[in-house]
Design a protein around this motif. Structure first.
Motif: not given
Lengths: 236, 236
Positions: B13-20, B22-24, B30-31, B51-56
Motif C-alpha cells: 500500500q503506497d510505500n508500505k508493505i503489510i507483512l503476514h 508468518d512472514q514477520e 529465522v533470517v 524494504v526496511k523492516l519497521t515495527p509496523i
C-alpha cells in the motif's frame, strides 16, 4: 528395449557370462526373463555384449557397437551440496555424458560425507549408465579439498571455474562448437560460493572464471546445466 | 545478499508493505532481521522493492530495477515423472528461467497427482524464484492430459516435442542464436515415452520432433537440459 546390467571383467569368460546370484535373481524375478531371452551386459569401460540367458548363466551372442559417448572427456569438480544433492548430480550428469566426477570439499562446504557415500554414488552412476544406455560408467573420485584436487591435476584440459554474480564470459562463449577441446574440466561451488583464495588458486592453475547466466543457480543445478550445454554443443 | 520474499499485490500500500504474521516471524526469528534492516519484496510479476523492516511492517526505500529474465517466454509441457520428480523440475527450471510449466498427464503417465500437489509446486516455484533472484515466479498450470493441453494452445509459439531414440534434429539446430523465437513451447515425455498418437497429434498442432542427444534422458533430466540449453543460447 533389452535390460542392461554392468558386470566386472572377471564375470566374462570367452563367450560366457557368469552371473552373481543377485543378478540372476533380478533378471529372472524382476525383469522376468526366461532362458533363451536376451539382455545386455556392459563392462562400464566402453564394451557391451548382447547376452542370452541360459540355465548356467549367460551366453554372448554378439558385441554391441553403438557409441553414445561424448567426443571429449568432461571432468566435473563439484563442491558437495547439502543433503543428498550430489545423488541427483551423479544421476543427471551421467545421463548427459560426464566422464569423471570429483566430489569437492570446498572451504564453505557444510557436508562432511560419510565413508559409505562413495559406494552409494558409484552405484548410482552404474545404474544411471545402464538406464541411459551408455557403455561407460563415469569414474567418481573420493572426496577431496579443492586446493588438493587442483594441485593433483596433471592433464592439460581446458579448465573453467563457475563463479556466481560475476561479469566473466558465459561458458558458451568460451567453447568453439567447431573446435571443442578434447578434455574439459569445470569446477562448481557450493551454497556459500567459492572463497577468494579458492578462485585465485584456481586461476593460478589455469582455470578461467566463467558465468552460467544471470540467475543464481543452486549447487545442484549448476553442474547439470554445464553438462547439458556441453552435450548440446558436442552432439548438435 | 538481502533476503527475498514474495508478496501479493494487496500487501503493498503506497510505500508500505503489510507483512503476514508468518512472514514477520520468519524475517525476525529465522533470517534474524531487526528494525531498520533491509530485505527485498517481490510481487512475482516482475516488480521488486528494497524494504526496511519497521515495527509496523515494511517501508519501501527503492525499486529494484535489475532484470534477470530470459529475453523470451519459455513454456514447458512436462509429462509428470514418477514420485516427486516434478518438484526437482520446478526448482531447476525456475532457476534456469522458465516462464510457464504445464504438468502433463500423458497416455503412459503412471502418477495421478493429488489435489494438493499444485499448491506444493507453486510454493516451490516461489521459493526458487526468491533464491535465484528472479522477480517473476513461473506460472504452474493445473495438470492436464496432453491432448487437451495442446488443443487449448492459442499462442503462436515455436513448438517442439522431445522424442527419445529418434533421428530428428537436435534442439540446438532448431534455434538460431542470432534470431531466437520470442515464444517457445517444448513438450517432454514420461518414463514410458510418448504414444504414437500423442506424437502425431503434436505434429498436427505444429510441434516439431527434436532429439536431445544420443543418450536416453530421464523424464526429470530432459526439461532441465532443455532450459539449460535455451538459457545459454539467450544469455551467452
Amino acid at each position: 528395449m533389452l535390460y542392461r546390467l554392468v558386470i566386472t571383467e572377471s564375470q566374462r569368460q570367452d563367450n560366457k557370462i557368469i552371473l552373481h546370484p543377485d543378478q540372476e535373481h533380478y533378471l529372472r524375478r524382476v525383469v522376468r526373463l526366461n532362458d533363451g531371452q536376451f539382455f545386455i551386459a556392459i563392462n562400464g569401460r566402453g564394451n557391451g555384449w548382447q547376452v542370452k540367458l541360459t540355465p548356467i548363466g549367460g551366453e554372448i551372442t554378439n558385441d554391441i557397437v553403438e557409441n553414445k559417448e561424448l567426443p571429449m572427456e568432461v571432468s566435473l569438480m563439484v563442491s558437495l551440496p547439502k543433503g543428498s544433492g550430489f545423488d541427483d548430480i551423479v544421476r543427471c550428469t551421467t545421463e548427459l555424458g560426464v566422464s569423471r566426477l570429483y566430489p569437492i570439499m570446498a572451504d564453505r562446504t557444510l557436508l562432511k560425507p560419510k565413508e559409505n557415500k562413495l559406494v552409494r554414488w558409484r552405484k548410482i552412476a552404474q545404474e544411471a549408465s545402464e538406464q541411459c544406455e551408455r557403455l561407460i560408467v563415469p569414474y567418481i573420485a573420493p572426496p577431496l579439498p579443492f586446493l588438493e584436487a587442483i594441485q593433483q591435476m596433471e592433464d592439460d584440459s581446458s579448465r573453467f571455474i563457475a563463479v556466481a554474480r560475476n561479469t566473466d564470459k558465459h561458458l558458451f562463449n568460451c567453447l568453439n562448437p567447431l573446435d571443442l577441446p578434447s578434455q574439459i574440466t569445470i569446477a562448481t561451488g557450493c551454497e556459500g560460493g567459492w572463497t577468494t583464495n579458492e578462485i585465485q588458486s584456481a586461476i593460478a592453475h589455469n582455470f578461467q572464471p566463467i558465468t552460467l547466466g544471470k540467475r543464481i543457480l543452486r549447487a545442484v543445478t549448476a553442474p547439470i546445466a554445464i553438462m547439458a550445454l556441453i552435450a548440446s554443443l558436442a552432439e548438435k
